[in-house]
Each structure stands twice: as structure tokens, then as C-alpha cells.
Design a protein around this motif. Sequence first.
Motif, PDB file in Angstrom:
ATOM      1  N   MET A 198       0.909  -1.175   0.000  1.00  0.00           N
ATOM      2  CA  MET A 198       0.000   0.000   0.000  1.00  0.00           C
ATOM      3  C   MET A 198       0.933   1.207   0.000  1.00  0.00           C
ATOM      4  N   ALA A 199       0.317   2.408  -0.079  1.00  0.00           N
ATOM      5  CA  ALA A 199       1.130   3.627  -0.031  1.00  0.00           C
ATOM      6  C   ALA A 199       2.005   3.595   1.215  1.00  0.00           C
ATOM      7  N   ASP A 200       3.290   3.940   1.070  1.00  0.00           N
ATOM      8  CA  ASP A 200       4.219   3.794   2.191  1.00  0.00           C
ATOM      9  C   ASP A 200       4.499   5.114   2.913  1.00  0.00           C
ATOM     10  N   ASP A 201       3.782   6.180   2.528  1.00  0.00           N
ATOM     11  CA  ASP A 201       4.084   7.488   3.131  1.00  0.00           C
ATOM     12  C   ASP A 201       2.860   8.118   3.793  1.00  0.00           C
ATOM     13  N   VAL A 202       1.941   7.265   4.201  1.00  0.00           N
ATOM     14  CA  VAL A 202       0.726   7.763   4.866  1.00  0.00           C
ATOM     15  C   VAL A 202       0.379   6.850   6.049  1.00  0.00           C
ATOM     16  N   PHE A 203      -0.488   7.390   6.902  1.00  0.00           N
ATOM     17  CA  PHE A 203      -1.112   6.620   7.975  1.00  0.00           C
ATOM     18  C   PHE A 203      -2.394   6.059   7.390  1.00  0.00           C
ATOM     19  N   HIS A 204      -2.538   4.743   7.394  1.00  0.00           N
ATOM     20  CA  HIS A 204      -3.733   4.120   6.821  1.00  0.00           C
ATOM     21  C   HIS A 204      -4.789   3.931   7.907  1.00  0.00           C
ATOM     22  N   LEU A 205      -6.011   4.319   7.568  1.00  0.00           N
ATOM     23  CA  LEU A 205      -7.080   4.246   8.570  1.00  0.00           C
ATOM     24  C   LEU A 205      -8.349   3.673   7.957  1.00  0.00           C
ATOM     25  N   TRP A 206      -8.924   2.720   8.676  1.00  0.00           N
ATOM     26  CA  TRP A 206     -10.210   2.127   8.285  1.00  0.00           C
ATOM     27  C   TRP A 206     -11.219   2.432   9.383  1.00  0.00           C
TER      28      TRP A 206
END
Lengths: 433, 433
Positions: A198-206
Motif C-alpha cells: 500500500m502507499a508507504d508514506d501515509v497513515f492508513h485508517l479504516w
Amino acid sequence: MEFVVVGAGMAGAFLALALGRQGHTVTVYERRPDPRVNAVHTTSMNLGLSERGLKALERLGLRQEITRHVSPMRGRLVHNQDKSLRFSTYGDGGILAIQRHDLGVQLIEAATRSANVRFVFDTRCVGIDKDLPAADFVSESGNAFTVTPDVIVGADGAFSVVRKHMQRDERADFHQEFLDWGWRELHIPAAADGSHRMADDVFHLWPRGETMMFAHPNLDGSFTCSCVLPFEGPRSFDALRTSDDVESLFRELFPDVLDLVPDVGKVFLDQPTFKLVTTRTSPWHHDGKVVLIGDACHAVYPFLAQGMNAAFEDGLELADSFAARPDSPRAAVERFYQRRKPHTDALAEMSRQNFAELRDTVRSPGVRLEKACDVVLEKVLRHRWMPLHAMITNTTMPYADARAKAHRQRRILQGAAAAIGAVALGGLIRRFR
Amino acid sequence: MEFVVVGAGMAGAFLALALGRQGHTVTVYERRPDPRVNAVHTTSMNLGLSERGLKALERLGLRQEITRHVSPMRGRLVHNQDKSLRFSTYGDGGILAIQRHDLGVQLIEAATRSANVRFVFDTRCVGIDKDLPAADFVSESGNAFTVTPDVIVGADGAFSVVRKHMQRDERADFHQEFLDWGWRELHIPAAADGSHRMADDVFHLWPRGETMMFAHPNLDGSFTCSCVLPFEGPRSFDALRTSDDVESLFRELFPDVLDLVPDVGKVFLDQPTFKLVTTRTSPWHHDGKVVLIGDACHAVYPFLAQGMNAAFEDGLELADSFAARPDSPRAAVERFYQRRKPHTDALAEMSRQNFAELRDTVRSPGVRLEKACDVVLEKVLRHRWMPLHAMITNTTMPYADARAKAHRQRRILQGAAAAIGAVALGGLIRRFR
């Protein structure tokens, strides 16, 4: 002066570093094994280094060194249930994800470069005499011994043994609350070519209301995910009994993760569930001889990612206080308490509020509109306007001040909304009469 | 069923009585000596039996028996600094003063009239296994043993050992706060002819803002006084170092007491200082096997004199809950918790507020006016209007309901005051224009 620090976590290791630089003799006792030799994975949410933590590291000349181990996150990427994505920036600064183990090793290595700082692992504090002061330890081999430094620092976390013994028979206020939610760790491995899936430069949130998941990028191409569920109820840890239960929950709520975590059903069931606690207490110190820092005096829910940053601020402030009042340890610890307590209280409150927002209101149009206004006003008014999350993350403005400024801004926004509403209503009335 | 009750204080002794009457097997373990054989004076504020406590005793057929040992107080007599007096009635009912030792002995004697109830003194609970359940005890002679009843009840006070072990590793909310005030006991002896040296049918109160004193009549012509001071500051326990310090404080603040307590300076300095704690927690029970009552789950400040009354209500409600759900101890303790928790929370809050009022606002004209209106309205409207203190003291209305009704009445009074003010202002304007 001679310090004994109980606990070599973020708060204790950083404080040892800061006190060591000032020439104090510091021995840190830690009940866990040495992370430098024992790379056993301990489950932990990844840590988020933000401006406060970075500034504290910079003061000790460590910023460069540490940031070699981080994954910068420039904003938050929300994964919707239909797999669509929505990005919002953290603004200038952002948050740097780092694994607890890596940061711990760096801090310990940096601290022990001072000859006057020593770490002793596999050694448990079993009690203190707050008036001598003296601290009793038992090593893993069963060897019991007592040390008598000038000052004992409790950096031993939310269930601090030092706090318990320091506050015994005192008029100590103590407040402890658990969330009805817990969390389990999941791991998204790197792709075959070592890249991030997945994108490696963000905080992923569900965010899913009663449940949520988030993920931090790691440098090796993997992600560390934290899956937050209620303990009880229809969609809870309690209700997920079989791999099929888990997989059907993921298929419904986190469909894009289902393919990224191999064998998610079985893995999820094998993981332990962690609780989430917030604590508030006073006093933080006793007679200039015992003092608490970090989670030992103010554990917060992790959803603002500020626990470690606040612990670093504590460490600097405590070391500075001993430097400011070399004549009186009693005055030093009281200065530390007075300068930190209002802000850690504010942080605890904001961390609590942010949990509801992360789970839920991130998705609500009203909050999104308010956040959009925040961002626009920040662009127009520059430094005179700043969203709360940006003040927490991108500045070193004391927490209580940030909260007060956010309250003022919110009142202005609501006033403006009311004024716009009134004008619009006036227009409507004119049109229809 | 077989119960083990930890603690033979008010909560434990009353519960043993209630459970014994229902045919359960009850063993009560108490770390202190048997008060029936050991009449050593233990310092305690006198207890105030009010309607709730009396109704609970009546349910068990003990009202007559107990009220032989009480001193009825029909109202509050305020001693002003100039030695003038001001009386206000408690209304129908009033409060019955009783010494803790006397009530304790009566309850234990009544409980042991059931062959299935047994008390074991000088025996300390050192831990429990909440899942078996099992409780570990150590007797004064050092004999350690374990018992395995169906249910363990923690009636062991604000610093409950049962609570600590029951909540270990649970998501337990726990809140503990101490007042910055403490108290010491003083004793006003009877006159030479055995009579009381002040009015013997009232609660005596000396409100002085930061300090206060109160006294309960005893049957033997003496009074038990509780002297409440801050721990720190210019007029505090900390500041009173010599007999002269004490006597000059009494001469200024409590001049009419100076002559009634022989050698007050020395006696005061010899007394221990007691702290005042309030606690709030959940859960109160575990799996139908362990349950808390009284101070163990809701210690309150003593200024509404309701702690013991609430503990009796707890005891009845818990016994009734086991009677209502003989099929399921788990359902029984949950029923008990649901029915008591909102009310003990309300009591804790009102007890906190009442402290400020006793110390201070009793003296303020605004509050006195409001109280006067309360009394007049009560007379006119009879049962449809009742001051909060009267609802707490003279009724068995659940605490949260009493608080809600008081809120409503207060809003009505304030509305009426605003209306009267507006009319008066209108009149003034007409007169002067």
C-alpha cells in the motif's frame, strides 16, 4: 547526583540520556530483557514521532540518528468500505512512524555512550522506601538487592510499581479508566520484491464506527496494523470465535486488507488482545526523592499518537528542572510537576476525544466540513489559524494551550456559521415575501 | 448457598444478618478483634441513622432494638463565632446518632442469633481467587487457611483487599480522591451530674469556612466531636504544633468548646489525624462469585452521614437479589449492581457538594434564603415539595431520584425569583419615571 530510573521504555531511556548528558550518574533497571541482544518481537502499536518528540531528540543531538529509522507519513489515508480512498494531509511536519524496538535500541545505545549511564535488564523493581529513598530489585536469577540513590524515578508505565509504593498511605488522587475496546496486532508483509503493498508514506485508517483498523508503514516494506474492536457485542473480540467469523468480518469491513494479511482468520485468533487504559494521578513526587514520568503518572489512550512524545517532553523538563534548581531536589520535582501536569491532563482529555473521532466522526459530513474550513483558514490566515491536530502534531505548543486555542477557533467558526445561516435565512425570507 | 463475607463493619455485619435470615450459610471474617469482648475505643465519627437505615433495620425486625441505643437529633444547631446559636430543623424524622461500637455489637449479636451465621475475628484476608472462588486468610496467631464458598463478598472498606484481587487484570475503572482536609476526634465529657453540657437533641455544628467542627450527643452525657481542618496552610494540622497554637485557634474559632474539652491543647495534639477519601469503581462483581458492597465499592465523604445508611440499603438489595434470582448468582449480582450503582454515584456527588455547604455556605445569606423558601414551600405544598437534605434524610427515595427532584425544585425557585425580580423592577421603573 545519583539517579535510579525504574523502566527502560521510552520515558526511562530518554530520561537516562538527558540526565547522563548533564553529568548525573544514572542506573536504569528494566524487568524485560535487553532489546539490543534480544530481538524478540514485542507486540506494540508503532510509535508516531511528531514535532515535540523530534525537538526533544534534537536538543540531545539525536534527531539525525533517529530519523534514519523512520517512515515519514505525510497525512492520513482513509480506506472506505467500498475500497475507495480519501486522503487528508497532516500539513507541514507530519508524523514519523517508527517501531518501538528500533527506537528503544537507539535511545539505549545513545544513552550508554555516556560513561555515567548504565542499564541493567531482567531485573524487576519489587518495592521502594520513599523516605530513604531506596529501591528493592530482584534479578531474573532470583538475586535480591537494594540500592540507595539520591533520587528514584518511576518510568515503569501505567501500572507503575514505584507509583504504588510512593503513594501508599498518602492522600493520592488516582483515576483509571479502560476503554470497552481492545486491539490486536496484524502484520502486512512486504511484496515479493520487498516493496510496500500500500502507499508507504501515509497513515492508513479504516474507520467503521464501532470498530476500526489502522496501519503504519515499516522500512522493510511491511506494515504493522492495529485492529480495534469492542470486547463485547455482536462485532467484538468475544464474538469472533472461528477463522470464518474473522474472515467474514474482514470481508465486510476491511475488504482491501483481506488479501494483504495471509491467513488472516487464524493469525487474528492467535493474537493476544490488548487493553487500553488512561490514568490520571497526583502527587507525582515525594519529598525530592521519588518522582514519576511518562505513563507512570499519565497514561493516555494511544489515538493521538502522543504518549511517547509527551514522555520525551517529560524527560527534558525533569532534567531541566534539576538543572534549574541544583540546590533543591524538592523544588526541582515540584517545578517539573507544575510545568507538566496541566498539559498532560489536557493531552489525556484530547486523546480520549480523538478516539471517538477516529472511529466515527472522520466519516461524518459535519466534521469533514469543519475540518475543511480549518484547512482553508489555515492557508489564508497562516500561523494565526491552525487545526487542533496540526497544533498537537506539528508544533511544540503546550497541550493545554493548543486545546484553548482550538476552543477559541471553534467558537469563531460556529459564530461565522450562525452569521452565514442568518444572512441566508434573511435572503430566503426576502425572496418569498 | 454458602457465603464468605470479608469485613464485619456496618456493611458486612448487616449483610450477614440479612443473608442469615434467608437461610444462607454465612461466615464473616474480620481483621479487628471482636467488639463484643474488646471494648477498646476505636476512633470514629458517630454514625447517623436516618430513615433509610431505619427502614432497613425494620425489615429485619431490629428497629426497636437498635433505637434503644440512639440519641435522636431533631435538627442542626449552628454555633456562631460570637457564641450565638441558630437552629434549623431536620423536619419529620431527623437523624439518630449512635456510636459505631454500639451499633456494631448490636448487629453482630442479632446476626449470630441465626445458627447459620458465624463471625471469625482477628483474621485478615490476604487474597482471593476470583474464579474458584477461594479466599485466603491469616489469623493473628499466623495460621493461614483457605475457604471455598459459593460467593465471596468484599465488605472490607475503601481500601478493600477483595476489590484489589477481584479487579486484577480486569478492565476496572477506579477513581480515588482525598480531601485536602482531615479530622481529629475530641470528646466533651458529661457534667458532674451525668447530664449533657450542651443541647442533647441536636447535631452541633461550628462552620468556619476553611475549618469546621461538629458534635454528636452520646447516651452517657458526653459528645463525640469531629474537628475538620486542612492538612496544610495557616490554620491547618500542619500549623498546630503546640498546645498554645491549638488553644488560640479554639479561642478564636470555637470559643464555646474551649471550656468543654478539658486540656484541649494537649488532647488535640495527641490524637491521630484521619484522611477523608471518596472512591468510585466498576465492576462491582465477578462472574456471580465475588461481589462488593458498602465502602468497598463506593466510599463517600461522611458529611451527609449516609455511608452506613447506603451500606444497609446495599445489604438488603444484595440479599433480595439472591432471593429474586436463586437460579443464577451471576444474574443476582448484576441485578444488585444495576439497582445500586446510579444511586451510590449520586450519593458520592452530593456528599462532596455537602462538604462545601457545611463548611461555608451554611453561613451565606443567599443559601439561607433559599433554604428558608424550601422550608416554607414544604409546609405549603406538603409532600409535593421537599428540601434535598430532607429527601436524603427523611425518606427512602433513591439517591439519584432525590437529586433529580432537587434539581427541578431549584429551577422552579430560581424562575420564581427571576419573575419576582422582574415585577419589582417594573414597579420601580413606573415609580421613578
